[in-house]
Scaffold this active site. Structure first.
Site, PDB file in Angstrom:
ATOM      1  N   CYS A  65       0.805  -1.223   0.000  1.00  0.00           N
ATOM      2  CA  CYS A  65       0.000   0.000   0.000  1.00  0.00           C
ATOM      3  C   CYS A  65       0.839   1.275   0.000  1.00  0.00           C
ATOM      4  O   CYS A  65       0.331   2.354  -0.295  1.00  0.00           O
ATOM      5  CB  CYS A  65      -0.925   0.018   1.216  1.00  0.00           C
ATOM      6  SG  CYS A  65      -2.096  -1.351   1.257  1.00  0.00           S
ATOM      7  N   HIS A 121      -9.330   3.413  -0.898  1.00  0.00           N
ATOM      8  CA  HIS A 121      -7.894   3.139  -0.859  1.00  0.00           C
ATOM      9  C   HIS A 121      -7.486   2.381  -2.120  1.00  0.00           C
ATOM     10  O   HIS A 121      -7.555   1.155  -2.154  1.00  0.00           O
ATOM     11  CB  HIS A 121      -7.593   2.320   0.406  1.00  0.00           C
ATOM     12  CG  HIS A 121      -6.174   1.898   0.561  1.00  0.00           C
ATOM     13  ND1 HIS A 121      -5.111   2.585   0.009  1.00  0.00           N
ATOM     14  CD2 HIS A 121      -5.631   0.839   1.240  1.00  0.00           C
ATOM     15  CE1 HIS A 121      -3.977   1.971   0.334  1.00  0.00           C
ATOM     16  NE2 HIS A 121      -4.278   0.910   1.074  1.00  0.00           N
ATOM     17  N   CYS A 160       0.882   2.681   6.026  1.00  0.00           N
ATOM     18  CA  CYS A 160       1.400   1.366   6.405  1.00  0.00           C
ATOM     19  C   CYS A 160       1.042   0.361   5.320  1.00  0.00           C
ATOM     20  O   CYS A 160       0.158   0.604   4.503  1.00  0.00           O
ATOM     21  CB  CYS A 160       0.841   0.924   7.750  1.00  0.00           C
ATOM     22  SG  CYS A 160      -0.963   0.827   7.813  1.00  0.00           S
TER      23      CYS A 160
END
Length: 407
Positions: free
Chosen positions: A96, A360, A390
């Site tokens: 990510c 996201h 993170c």
């Protein structure tokens, strides 16, 4: 100490509206990932009056480099957009964190004095290339999974919530605030400067705003959603017990307090002082510092805390010196843990909502957050901000940008 000639300046940041990843019902369903990036390449050229041949490299983050997102999409997307054949490209994967890492590595090229004009960002089209579609050994090979103590990130979020004694109400409260803040920001036009629509053959936009935001969401509706990972707690507990033998894993997170899955793309234009003067580019901010780190991989979603500690030590700053924070909402517990660790005032944290509300898009998230942070720093007349993300297996990346007097 970085010399002024080797500062990496942020000239522009653009992104597309994020569309919910709903399979064949997605608004971007019939488009390729390169189609999501094309309008951004065009916008970077047109908004800043640059010829693409002057760009030395394109760095893109992409978490799942498979299928339509395979074959070094950074280079192929630039070609597809009609950019010069002389522009190179590389695609990066730190889960990510990938898009933020791409921006940091682009900045490092400029800070080193090796290059002067770089485009960085990311893409993820979850509608057509789902998470885990690359079938990596980390989550598909039983031997590797056992050796590396693989745990799904949703269970890692539940582990943080269990260890910190976060209640479902606390997680839902963060989610509700994310939607309310994102809805208000969208209504006030705070995202407009950076948004570039994807258009069809009739020049009509597929989408004009981040689709996942739910202005009418309420705490009652959130409370009624079931815990998402209940069926996996028994297996997850076996993994958790290897590292945290005294902790009990509880299923807490739901779809409502987890990041929305969306299709997205983002690009950031970075330049040296020399290139700014040559091309008459106006810096909006500079990259002050960036760090990466990793934490224990079962708990996983705390790597950005380690990276932030590393950055503060390197810069001599404290958390109080940061005016605004964009901490990616990689599940509600991860944000609450980060906020608690650095004692961040709520008025400085994700002031326009984040991934629970807006979505996201994995590799594209870094560029999204840099653009949102930059726009908000300008709007509020603030100087210093941090993006923190993170990622899988414990990795984390943070970036500090500065504007105003710092330029």
């Amino acid at each position: 100490m970085i010399q002024s000639e080797n500062i990496a300046y942020i000239i522009d940041a653009v992104r597309i509206p994020r569309a919910r990843a709903k399979g064949e019902n997605s608004l971007y369903a019939n488009l390729k990932p390169v189609d999501l990036l094309k309008p951004l390449f065009n916008a970077i050229s047109e908004r800043n009056n640059i010829n693409s041949s002057q760009v030395e490299d394109v760095l893109l983050g992409c978490s799942t480099q498979s299928g339509d997102q395979g074959a070094n999409i950074a280079k192929i997307a630039a070609l597809y957009a009609g950019w010069s054949q002389n522009v190179s490209g590389v695609t990066l994967n730190r889960f990510c964190c990938s898009g933020l890492d791409a921006i940091n590595m682009g900045a490092a090229k400029i800070m080193s004095g090796m290059e002067d004009l770089v485009v960085a960002g990311g893409v993820e089209k979850l509608t057509s290339v789902a998470m885990f579609a690359d079938k990596g050994a980390w989550f598909s090979d039983p031997k590797v999974m056992e050796k590396t103590r693989f745990l799904h990130m949703g269970l890692a979020a539940d582990l943080i919530a269990s260890q910190e004694n976060y209640s479902r109400e606390q997680l839902d409260s963060l989610a509700l605030k994310s939607h309310k803040k994102a809805s208000a920001a969208r209504q006030k036009g705070y995202f407009n400067h950076s948004l570039v629509p994807v258009v069809n053959n009739e020049n009509q936009p597929y989408l004009e705003h981040d689709e996942a935001i739910r202005p009418s969401i309420n705490s009652q509706a959130l409370a009624q959603l079931p815990a998402s990972f209940s069926d996996y707690v028994e297996h997850g507990q076996k993994v958790v017990s290897q590292v945290y033998p005294h902790d009990t894993l509880k299923a807490i997170h739901s779809a409502g307090n987890s990041p929305a899955l969306v299709d997205g793309a983002s690009l950031v234009l970075l330049a040296s002082k020399r290139k700014c003067e040559e091309l008459n580019l106006t810096p909006r901010a500079r990259i002050r510092h960036f760090s990466n780190a990793s934490d224990e991989p079962v708990k996983m979603l705390t790597g950005h805390i380690k990276a932030m500690e590393k950055m503060l030590k390197a810069t001599g700053l404290t958390a109080d010196d940061i005016d605004l924070w964009e901490v990616n909402e990689s599940f509600a517990a991860s944000v609450l843990k980060f906020q608690k660790h650095f004692a961040i005032n709520e008025n400085k944290l994700n002031v326009n909502g984040s991934a629970i509300a807006m979505g996201h898009p994995l590799g594209a998230t870094g560029g999204n957050l840099v653009g949102i942070l930059l726009d908000e720093l300008e709007r509020q007349g603030k100087e210093r901000g941090v993006v923190a993300i993170c990622g899988g297996a414990g990795v984390g990346v943070v970036t500090m940008i500065e504007r105003g007097a710092a330029l």
